[in-house]
Design a protein around this motif. Structure first.
Motif, PDB file in Angstrom:
ATOM      1  N   ALA A   1      12.357   2.238   1.374  1.00 11.60           N
ATOM      2  CA  ALA A   1      13.630   3.012   2.151  1.00 11.60           C
ATOM      3  C   ALA A   1      14.216   3.559   1.389  1.00 11.60           C
ATOM      4  N   PHE A   2      14.443   3.385  -0.029  1.00 11.94           N
ATOM      5  CA  PHE A   2      15.220   4.014  -1.175  1.00 11.94           C
ATOM      6  C   PHE A   2      14.469   4.894  -1.850  1.00 11.94           C
ATOM      7  N   GLY A   3      13.052   5.075  -1.750  1.00  9.66           N
ATOM      8  CA  GLY A   3      12.376   5.792  -2.477  1.00  9.66           C
ATOM      9  C   GLY A   3      12.067   5.305  -4.030  1.00  9.66           C
ATOM     10  N   LEU A   4      12.177   4.063  -4.159  1.00 10.58           N
ATOM     11  CA  LEU A   4      12.231   3.697  -5.610  1.00 10.58           C
ATOM     12  C   LEU A   4      10.587   3.762  -6.091  1.00 10.58           C
ATOM     13  N   ARG A   5      10.680   4.013  -7.546  1.00 11.26           N
ATOM     14  CA  ARG A   5       9.305   4.256  -8.148  1.00 11.26           C
ATOM     15  C   ARG A   5       9.443   3.637  -9.531  1.00 11.26           C
ATOM     16  N   PRO A   6       9.272   2.126  -9.194  1.00 13.10           N
ATOM     17  CA  PRO A   6       9.385   1.273 -10.402  1.00 13.10           C
ATOM     18  C   PRO A   6       8.577   1.606 -11.593  1.00 13.10           C
ATOM     19  N   PRO A   7       8.809   1.420 -12.759  1.00  9.43           N
ATOM     20  CA  PRO A   7       7.649   1.694 -13.791  1.00  9.43           C
ATOM     21  C   PRO A   7       6.317   0.698 -13.488  1.00  9.43           C
TER      22      PRO A   7
ATOM     23  N   GLY B   1       0.883  -1.263   0.201  1.00 10.73           N
ATOM     24  CA  GLY B   1      -0.130  -0.038  -0.057  1.00 10.73           C
ATOM     25  C   GLY B   1       0.964   1.166   0.004  1.00 10.73           C
ATOM     26  N   VAL B   2       1.975   1.231   0.766  1.00 11.98           N
ATOM     27  CA  VAL B   2       2.745   2.460   0.873  1.00 11.98           C
ATOM     28  C   VAL B   2       3.557   2.668  -0.457  1.00 11.98           C
ATOM     29  N   LEU B   3       3.948   1.608  -1.089  1.00 16.63           N
ATOM     30  CA  LEU B   3       4.631   1.511  -2.634  1.00 16.63           C
ATOM     31  C   LEU B   3       3.657   2.123  -3.332  1.00 16.63           C
ATOM     32  N   ALA B   4       2.419   1.680  -3.522  1.00 12.26           N
ATOM     33  CA  ALA B   4       1.353   2.042  -4.404  1.00 12.26           C
ATOM     34  C   ALA B   4       1.328   3.648  -4.232  1.00 12.26           C
ATOM     35  N   TRP B   5       1.180   4.338  -3.008  1.00  5.94           N
ATOM     36  CA  TRP B   5       1.146   5.618  -2.734  1.00  5.94           C
ATOM     37  C   TRP B   5       2.453   6.150  -3.218  1.00  5.94           C
ATOM     38  N   GLN B   6       3.466   5.702  -3.144  1.00  4.79           N
ATOM     39  CA  GLN B   6       4.885   6.152  -3.370  1.00  4.79           C
ATOM     40  C   GLN B   6       5.098   6.241  -4.891  1.00  4.79           C
ATOM     41  N   CYS B   7       4.376   5.205  -5.562  1.00 10.52           N
ATOM     42  CA  CYS B   7       4.670   5.498  -7.209  1.00 10.52           C
ATOM     43  C   CYS B   7       3.484   6.260  -7.883  1.00 10.52           C
ATOM     44  N   GLY B   8       2.549   6.750  -7.226  1.00 12.33           N
ATOM     45  CA  GLY B   8       1.446   7.654  -7.743  1.00 12.33           C
ATOM     46  C   GLY B   8       0.243   7.352  -8.149  1.00 12.33           C
ATOM     47  N   ARG B   9      -0.511   8.137  -8.916  1.00  9.45           N
ATOM     48  CA  ARG B   9      -1.668   8.163  -9.244  1.00  9.45           C
ATOM     49  C   ARG B   9      -2.204   6.428  -9.687  1.00  9.45           C
ATOM     50  N   ARG B  10      -2.060   6.077 -10.826  1.00 12.44           N
ATOM     51  CA  ARG B  10      -2.689   4.886 -11.407  1.00 12.44           C
ATOM     52  C   ARG B  10      -1.999   3.625 -10.493  1.00 12.44           C
ATOM     53  N   ALA B  11      -0.760   3.590 -10.015  1.00 10.05           N
ATOM     54  CA  ALA B  11      -0.315   2.511  -8.924  1.00 10.05           C
ATOM     55  C   ALA B  11      -0.997   2.550  -7.822  1.00 10.05           C
TER      56      ALA B  11
ATOM     57  N   TRP C   1      -4.169   2.423  -7.464  1.00  9.65           N
ATOM     58  CA  TRP C   1      -5.309   1.355  -7.351  1.00  9.65           C
ATOM     59  C   TRP C   1      -4.575  -0.117  -8.094  1.00  9.65           C
ATOM     60  N   LEU C   2      -3.741   0.260  -8.998  1.00 12.56           N
ATOM     61  CA  LEU C   2      -3.404  -1.010  -9.755  1.00 12.56           C
ATOM     62  C   LEU C   2      -2.378  -1.938  -9.020  1.00 12.56           C
ATOM     63  N   LEU C   3      -1.564  -1.396  -8.189  1.00  7.97           N
ATOM     64  CA  LEU C   3      -0.525  -2.234  -7.267  1.00  7.97           C
ATOM     65  C   LEU C   3      -1.454  -3.046  -6.480  1.00  7.97           C
ATOM     66  N   PRO C   4      -2.531  -2.547  -5.691  1.00  5.20           N
ATOM     67  CA  PRO C   4      -3.021  -3.267  -4.680  1.00  5.20           C
ATOM     68  C   PRO C   4      -4.148  -4.343  -5.411  1.00  5.20           C
ATOM     69  N   ALA C   5      -4.882  -3.684  -6.732  1.00  3.23           N
ATOM     70  CA  ALA C   5      -5.674  -4.863  -7.329  1.00  3.23           C
ATOM     71  C   ALA C   5      -4.867  -5.976  -7.766  1.00  3.23           C
ATOM     72  N   SER C   6      -3.721  -5.614  -8.322  1.00  2.00           N
ATOM     73  CA  SER C   6      -2.645  -6.704  -8.695  1.00  2.00           C
ATOM     74  C   SER C   6      -2.390  -7.773  -7.651  1.00  2.00           C
ATOM     75  N   PHE C   7      -2.141  -7.109  -6.336  1.00  2.00           N
ATOM     76  CA  PHE C   7      -2.008  -8.046  -5.150  1.00  2.00           C
ATOM     77  C   PHE C   7      -3.060  -8.844  -4.984  1.00  2.00           C
ATOM     78  N   LEU C   8      -4.334  -8.270  -4.834  1.00  2.00           N
ATOM     79  CA  LEU C   8      -5.430  -9.043  -4.523  1.00  2.00           C
ATOM     80  C   LEU C   8      -5.683 -10.198  -5.598  1.00  2.00           C
ATOM     81  N   ALA C   9      -5.522  -9.753  -6.739  1.00  2.00           N
ATOM     82  CA  ALA C   9      -6.031 -10.712  -7.766  1.00  2.00           C
ATOM     83  C   ALA C   9      -5.280 -11.904  -7.888  1.00  2.00           C
ATOM     84  N   VAL C  10      -3.921 -11.687  -7.746  1.00  2.00           N
ATOM     85  CA  VAL C  10      -2.948 -12.855  -7.760  1.00  2.00           C
ATOM     86  C   VAL C  10      -2.815 -13.591  -6.503  1.00  2.00           C
ATOM     87  N   MET C  11      -3.170 -12.960  -5.253  1.00  2.00           N
ATOM     88  CA  MET C  11      -3.154 -13.698  -4.097  1.00  2.00           C
ATOM     89  C   MET C  11      -4.420 -14.547  -4.204  1.00  2.00           C
TER      90      MET C  11
END
Length: 197
Positions: A109-115, A55-65, A67-77
């Motif tokens: 920790a390193f403030g990364l924002r992957p594509p 969730g924190v990474l999704a916020w860190q990565c920005g707008r589309r992320a 919702w997309l990162l949490p949705a990806s996590f839930l679907a694949v989980m």
């Protein structure tokens, strides 16, 4: 004025998840369902840390992320849980879970924002291991769909908590706190991985 309200909301979300820890793995010897599934993700620090960090990474990565990162996590989980419930195991599940905590915490920790595509793929890979653990850990007396719905709801809550924390404390002054939290999670992941050896 808006920021204190978000801080209170984030703290309330975290506090609402705590009582579920007391009920983890309940229901032995009886039919278990939604409530036990709801408690399961909260019963392990590895799951809690990974899901909040997503969730924190999704916020860190920005707008589309957001919702997309949490949705990806839930679907694949959910897919991984189905594999676990069907008795189809993955190799090194616990190591994969520990590595997810290390990688997600390190990214924060390193403030990364992957594509976006890479972030979603990595989060999905980690979710597969978490889902496998949830599905394989389902008690024999559990009602499958109710139990799965419970741990999916709890996971969504943890993902939302991470998003809320990012939003509440992630401003310019709060970024250091988020990075410290990510680093702490990564160190906890290393300890979890070392405990498997």
């Amino acid at each position: 004025m808006f920021r204190p309200a978000l801080n209170r909301l984030a703290l309330a979300a975290c506090a609402s998840l705590v009582p579920g820890l007391a009920f983890a793995h309940s229901g032995l010897g009886q039919v278990v369902g939604f409530a036990e599934g709801l408690a399961h993700p909260l019963s392990g620090l590895d799951h809690v840390l990974a899901m909040v960090m997503v969730g924190v990474l999704a916020w860190q990565c920005g707008r589309r992320a957001a919702w997309l990162l949490p949705a990806s996590f839930l679907a694949v989980m959910a897919l991984g849980a189905g594999l676990g419930m069907a008795g189809l195991g993955l190799p090194l599940v616990e190591a994969g879970i520990a590595l997810s905590v290390i990688a997600l915490g390190g990214a924060i920790a390193f403030g990364l924002r992957p594509p976006l595509a890479l972030g979603a793929a990595l989060v999905g890979l980690f979710a597969l291991f978490h889902g496998q653990a949830h599905g394989a850990g389902m008690p024999e007396t559990a009602q499958g769909l109710a139990y799965a719905a419970g741990f999916l709801v709890a996971t969504a809550g943890l993902l939302g908590t991470g998003l809320g924390l990012g939003r509440a404390i992630g401003g310019q002054q709060g970024r250091a706190a988020l990075r410290l939290a990510g680093g702490t999670a990564a160190v906890a992941g290393v300890a979890l991985l070392a405990g498997l050896a």
